[in-house]
Design an enzyme around this catalytic site. Sequence first.
Site, PDB file in Angstrom:
ATOM      1  N   TRP A 102      35.532  20.356   5.022  1.00  0.00           N
ATOM      2  CA  TRP A 102      36.674  19.439   4.879  1.00  0.00           C
ATOM      3  C   TRP A 102      37.277  19.044   6.209  1.00  0.00           C
ATOM      4  O   TRP A 102      37.639  17.867   6.411  1.00  0.00           O
ATOM      5  CB  TRP A 102      37.715  20.018   3.924  1.00  0.00           C
ATOM      6  N   ASP A 171      45.671  20.140   6.425  1.00  0.00           N
ATOM      7  CA  ASP A 171      45.169  19.798   5.093  1.00  0.00           C
ATOM      8  C   ASP A 171      45.227  21.070   4.247  1.00  0.00           C
ATOM      9  O   ASP A 171      44.370  21.940   4.345  1.00  0.00           O
ATOM     10  CB  ASP A 171      43.728  19.293   5.206  1.00  0.00           C
ATOM     11  N   LYS A 195      43.989  21.227  -6.954  1.00  0.00           N
ATOM     12  CA  LYS A 195      43.603  22.627  -6.818  1.00  0.00           C
ATOM     13  C   LYS A 195      44.759  23.540  -7.234  1.00  0.00           C
ATOM     14  O   LYS A 195      44.633  24.316  -8.147  1.00  0.00           O
ATOM     15  CB  LYS A 195      43.189  22.946  -5.382  1.00  0.00           C
TER      16      LYS A 195
HETATM   17  C1  LIG Z   1      39.333  19.057  -2.420  1.00  0.00           C
HETATM   18  C2  LIG Z   1      39.688  18.935  -0.988  1.00  0.00           C
HETATM   19  C3  LIG Z   1      39.765  17.696  -0.344  1.00  0.00           C
HETATM   20  C4  LIG Z   1      39.439  16.409  -1.054  1.00  0.00           C
HETATM   21  O1  LIG Z   1      40.491  16.082  -1.883  1.00  0.00           O
HETATM   22  P1  LIG Z   1      40.534  14.697  -2.677  1.00  0.00           P
HETATM   23  O2  LIG Z   1      41.891  14.744  -3.283  1.00  0.00           O
HETATM   24  O3  LIG Z   1      39.411  14.714  -3.646  1.00  0.00           O
HETATM   25  O4  LIG Z   1      40.406  13.598  -1.687  1.00  0.00           O
HETATM   26  C5  LIG Z   1      40.127  17.669   0.966  1.00  0.00           C
HETATM   27  N1  LIG Z   1      40.421  18.782   1.640  1.00  0.00           N
HETATM   28  C6  LIG Z   1      40.350  19.997   1.062  1.00  0.00           C
HETATM   29  C7  LIG Z   1      40.681  21.214   1.857  1.00  0.00           C
HETATM   30  C8  LIG Z   1      39.978  20.109  -0.261  1.00  0.00           C
HETATM   31  O5  LIG Z   1      39.924  21.314  -0.843  1.00  0.00           O
END
Ligand SMILES: *Cc1c(COP(=O)(O)O)cnc(C)c1O
Length: 359
Positions: A102, A171, A195
């Site tokens: 990511w 993030d 999540k």
């Molecule tokens: C799932 C995830 C993403 C992607 O998220 P989207 O909402 O599908 O764009 C980005 N960063 C991390 C750490 C993730 O777990």
Amino acid sequence: MTQVFNFSAGPAMMPKAVLEHAQQELLNWQNQGTSVMEVSHRGKYFMEMITQAEKDFRQLYHIPDNYKVLFLQGGARGQFAALPMNLANNKGKALYLTSGHWSATAAKEASSFTEVDEVNILLEGKLEVGELDFSQIAAEYDYVHYCPNETISGVEIFDLPKVGSAVLVADMSSNILSREIDVSKFGVIYAGAQKNLGPAGITIVIVREDLIGQARKETPSIWNYEVQSKNDSMINTPPTFAWYLCSLVFKHLLEQGGVQEMEKRNQQKAQLLYDFLDQSALYHNVVAPQNRSLMNVTFTTNNDELNAKFVAEATACGLQALKGHKVLGGMRASIYNAMPIEGVQALIEFMRKFETENN
Ligand SMILES: *Cc1c(COP(=O)(O)O)cnc(C)c1O
């Protein structure tokens, strides 16, 4: 039906109490005779609901007054582009610390919008994070970005990168509200909801006020922090149902004792699982102990056929979505806030039995 525990990495399980609450008032929300999905987002009840949701979220994460909380669309990936458009306009350069899928994807997307320098913070050939002192170079950049929990490999970074007075961006899609953090150390924190916050379709951005108002002019309004902040995150129709479900999750977390209590439970759950993995002769987790994720626990038998058998048999026992991400293989148990300790215990019991049968 056998009891199901859902270990999906995302969209992930939600607290049962929240789903039951939503179900119970689905057809008649706030005595309106309609569902929350069918009312104006500018109506009194919806506005009251989102005001309370923000208040609850701020309380959960002890968010200082000089931060705005935005509820946006486009997922975390939308923010991969929104960040450089909003923030990389003084020095025109951002530093990305990469530790897995990511953080690397975020760096790649940002590079379409600004100059990006990347530093791989994993020690060579290992799932272990090295030295995180960037205070000597951070001032050259508009911001320093990292991903404190790499959802796919199960690598979590517990120490804050040192960036001096530079802007730190995180993030937190897969570990937001999972443990206590000091929000004041960050310029921006963002997370897709699916999540640990609620359903897919809504993205939370916590942004320090002084960073708002620097977006380049071609930034789409829906991702312009200033525009969205001035419009209560409602420059267009927001994902009302997702927002509502998040509001129920926040309330539920506060009732459960808040983030402090979540952290305690998350540590217990993860410890149980890692302790089991460490004593097992069949399963292996290759993340360095100090970087083992509290949210996503990866493991493998080192045998693709046996892994597939494991996943199939676990699924038949009600232990769902344990197949690892396709880039890594193996297995992954995502144990976010909503996963009760009973789910982890059931998984361990299954793993023990599977190990006996397949040794
Ligand atoms: C799932 C995830 C993403 C992607 O998220 P989207 O909402 O599908 O764009 C980005 N960063 C991390 C750490 C993730 O777990």
